[in-house]
Design an enzyme around this catalytic site. Structure first.
Site, PDB file in Angstrom:
ATOM      1  N   HIS A  17      -9.233  57.804  39.829  1.00 35.05           N
ATOM      2  CA  HIS A  17      -9.109  59.411  38.881  1.00 35.05           C
ATOM      3  C   HIS A  17      -8.116  59.521  37.494  1.00 35.05           C
ATOM      4  O   HIS A  17      -8.088  59.175  37.320  1.00 35.05           O
ATOM      5  CB  HIS A  17      -8.513  60.507  39.745  1.00 35.05           C
ATOM      6  CG  HIS A  17      -9.937  60.304  41.023  1.00 35.05           C
ATOM      7  ND1 HIS A  17     -11.335  61.085  41.101  1.00 35.05           N
ATOM      8  CD2 HIS A  17     -10.031  59.587  41.551  1.00 35.05           C
ATOM      9  CE1 HIS A  17     -12.140  60.890  41.756  1.00 35.05           C
ATOM     10  NE2 HIS A  17     -11.055  59.943  42.891  1.00 35.05           N
ATOM     11  N   ALA A 258     -11.002  68.236  40.789  1.00 36.05           N
ATOM     12  CA  ALA A 258     -11.537  67.795  41.956  1.00 36.05           C
ATOM     13  C   ALA A 258     -12.144  66.270  42.560  1.00 36.05           C
ATOM     14  O   ALA A 258     -12.625  66.335  40.711  1.00 36.05           O
ATOM     15  CB  ALA A 258     -11.703  68.619  42.653  1.00 36.05           C
ATOM     16  N   LYS A 259     -11.827  65.922  42.789  1.00 38.22           N
ATOM     17  CA  LYS A 259     -12.820  64.255  42.549  1.00 38.22           C
ATOM     18  C   LYS A 259     -13.598  64.591  42.600  1.00 38.22           C
ATOM     19  O   LYS A 259     -15.129  64.133  42.486  1.00 38.22           O
ATOM     20  CB  LYS A 259     -12.236  63.472  43.647  1.00 38.22           C
ATOM     21  CG  LYS A 259     -11.003  63.287  44.270  1.00 38.22           C
ATOM     22  CD  LYS A 259     -11.000  62.087  45.232  1.00 38.22           C
ATOM     23  CE  LYS A 259      -8.870  61.767  44.861  1.00 38.22           C
ATOM     24  NZ  LYS A 259      -8.725  60.863  46.083  1.00 38.22           N
ATOM     25  N   ARG A 260     -14.443  65.825  43.517  1.00 40.92           N
ATOM     26  CA  ARG A 260     -16.284  65.841  42.926  1.00 40.92           C
ATOM     27  C   ARG A 260     -16.685  66.653  41.853  1.00 40.92           C
ATOM     28  O   ARG A 260     -17.848  66.101  41.463  1.00 40.92           O
ATOM     29  CB  ARG A 260     -16.850  66.566  44.667  1.00 40.92           C
ATOM     30  CG  ARG A 260     -15.847  67.841  44.362  1.00 40.92           C
ATOM     31  CD  ARG A 260     -16.514  68.772  45.607  1.00 40.92           C
ATOM     32  NE  ARG A 260     -15.726  70.186  45.221  1.00 40.92           N
ATOM     33  CZ  ARG A 260     -14.002  70.282  46.060  1.00 40.92           C
ATOM     34  NH1 ARG A 260     -13.902  69.428  46.349  1.00 40.92           N
ATOM     35  NH2 ARG A 260     -13.077  71.597  45.518  1.00 40.92           N
ATOM     36  N   SER A 261     -15.531  66.658  40.908  1.00 39.71           N
ATOM     37  CA  SER A 261     -15.865  66.892  39.277  1.00 39.71           C
ATOM     38  C   SER A 261     -16.641  65.790  39.143  1.00 39.71           C
ATOM     39  O   SER A 261     -15.688  65.021  38.970  1.00 39.71           O
ATOM     40  CB  SER A 261     -15.433  68.571  38.907  1.00 39.71           C
ATOM     41  OG  SER A 261     -14.259  67.088  37.461  1.00 39.71           O
TER      42      SER A 261
END
Ligand code: GLU
Length: 491
Positions: A17, A258-261
């Site tokens: 990330h 966030a990881k989901r972005s």
């Protein structure tokens, strides 16, 4: 002065990330700025969270970004192994945890899940509410004999740090200054888990010391645990390293990235058409600002410029438009061979005809910020798109359907006669026509470009487009334009 040694200590639990990448970069830059060593350590003590392929991603990313480590699992520098599970297998953490137990700084805890459940308390972290267990030191009161009896029975246990509950602990961070924490907040964290693996909280201290790390560079989420780490250093009689905590990175809504972005991982960014150097350059500015207004830095320049005293405490926004802008600057500055290597695959996805793809690439080079934008610029090369004749009307160019039709009809025989469809050849011919006709350049060029592209905006002008699509296709598009315009005007 001792040589600076920093480390990047990723856990192989997922993709790389932006936050991890920044930590790696800053750790690298802090070391290299002072000709120090940059060490890679793999923190794989959380066996449950192991993610297949994560190690490859770590190595690949460091290699691709040029963050070359001086020591690591694949480069022995004498303080290995550099993988925590291998260190665990050697009994290293056990040896040190026993020393702490002997000193009264740690103790065995046999409490089972059910008992721990009853100790749960809730708190709010940002908008999320979380549950933590504040351990009540229940097992600290066990006598030596009781502990031994339980161990002999093979009862599962963890080892906890024995922290004071009164007073406060202060430590110094290079970025955040002096930070004091009430000891009542220092829970008796687990140092060794029931599976015999150390926790991160314990292993990081032992390893950073044994590996001679002088500057610990990591995200500021570790600030609140740092007093506990310092108590461990003190208990062992080890020097406390310097701490460089990096500020939070947020998304555009000022929430933790966030990881989901979709933009959060290095590989995602590559897939989206960003180039490595631009990502590194951009990430370097997420929490650090150079002395000058300059923003474009190669990794080599960053090594020279990066001074951690200029790091910021305040959160940095991960700003995609800014990253795009920077990426565009890198694309413009790329040498052509490397640029083609990147651009051609994107062009081939759209252009299936046997056209000169490099010429197409040249046309879009200064127009794109990321490679995925290429498609929208070049979709007319293969096929003329359907378009509306209203496009011929352009106020500034003083064109409309009537004069465009007239111009195209007069240009057609000239273009039919010649075989020189080079940019220069077309230029000379058409400009001569325009001069003879005593019209403005735009009055000739707007209709021609519209006819050969069917678009209002194109990379390159009419001549560049005609040079690429060739004589036959150019003429066919111009004839089609004449038909369309005639059709419209006789309606
Ligand atoms: N293994 C930790 C992580 O991946 C590293 C934290 C640190 O740099 O100390 O988050």
């Amino acid at each position: 002065m001792t040589k600076i040694r920093t480390r990047f200590a990723p856990s192989p639990t997922g993709r790389m990330h932006v936050g991890n990448l920044r930590t790696a970069l800053y750790a690298y830059l802090i070391a290299k700025h002072e000709q120090g060593d940059f060490i890679l350590r793999i923190e794989d003590t959380d066996q449950e969270r192991f993610y297949e392929g994560a190690l490859d991603i770590i190595y690949r990313t460091l290699e691709k970004t040029g963050l070359v480590h001086d020591e690591g699992p694949d480069k022995d520098g004498g303080v290995g192994p550099y993988v925590q599970s291998e260190r665990q297998a050697q009994g290293l953490y056990l040896k040190y945890v026993k020393q702490l137990i002997d000193k009264g700084e740690a103790y065995y805890c046999f409490c089972d899940k059910e008992r721990l459940e009853t100790l749960k308390s809730s708190f709010t972290d940002g908008e999320e509410s979380k549950e933590i267990i504040v351990y009540d030191k229940h097992c600290l009161s066990l006598s030596k004999e009781e502990v031994e009896a339980k161990l002999a029975k093979g009862m599962p246990y963890v080892v906890r740090q024995n922290n004071p509950t009164e007073g406060s602990t202060t430590f110094h961070d290079e970025i955040y200054g002096d930070i004091s924490v009430d000891n009542s907040e220092l829970d008796d964290m687990i140092l060794m888990k029931s599976d015999g693996y150390p926790t991160y909280n314990f292993a990081n201290v032992v390893d950073d010391h044994l590996m001679g790390i002088t500057h610990i560079v990591r995200g500021n989420e570790y600030i609140s645990s740092t007093p506990k780490y310092n108590r461990l250093y003190d208990a062992f009689g080890w020097d406390v390293p310097k701490y460089v905590h990096c500020p939070l990175i947020t998304d555009e809504n000022h929430k933790k990235l966030a990881k989901r972005s979709g933009h959060a991982s290095f590989e995602d960014l590559l897939d989206q058409g960003f180039v490595t150097e631009a990502i590194i350059n951009y990430v370097s500015l997420l929490g650090w600002s150079p002395e000058s207004d300059e923003e474009i830095f190669s990794l080599e320049q960053l090594v020279i410029e990066f001074d951690y005293t200029r790091m910021s405490k305040s959160p940095s926004v991960f700003d995609i438009p800014k990253l795009k802008w920077m990426n565009g600057e890198y694309i413009k500055a790329m040498d052509n061979d490397r640029y083609y290597e990147f651009a051609l695959p994107y062009i081939k996805k759209v252009v299936k005809k046997d056209l000169d793809l490099k010429k197409i690439a040249d046309l879009v080079k200064t127009r794109i910020e990321i490679f995925t934008e290429i498609a929208e610029h070049i979709d007319f090369f293969d096929e003329l798109p359907e378009y509306n004749t209203a496009m011929y009307t352009h106020k500034k160019m003083k064109t409309n359907s009537e004069n465009s039709l007239e111009i195209l009809k007069e240009m057609l025989p000239i273009l039919e006669k010649t075989d020189d469809y080079s940019v220069d050849g077309l230029h000379d011919m058409i400009m001569e026509f325009i001069a003879n006709k005593e019209i403005k350049n735009g009055q000739g060029l707007w209709p021609l470009r519209t006819a050969v592209s069917g678009k209002q905006s194109t990379p390159g002008g009419a001549f560049e487009i005609m040079d690429i699509i060739g004589k036959e296709e150019s003429l066919s598009r111009i004839r089609k334009a004449i038909n369309l315009l005639e059709g419209e005007l006789t309606e």
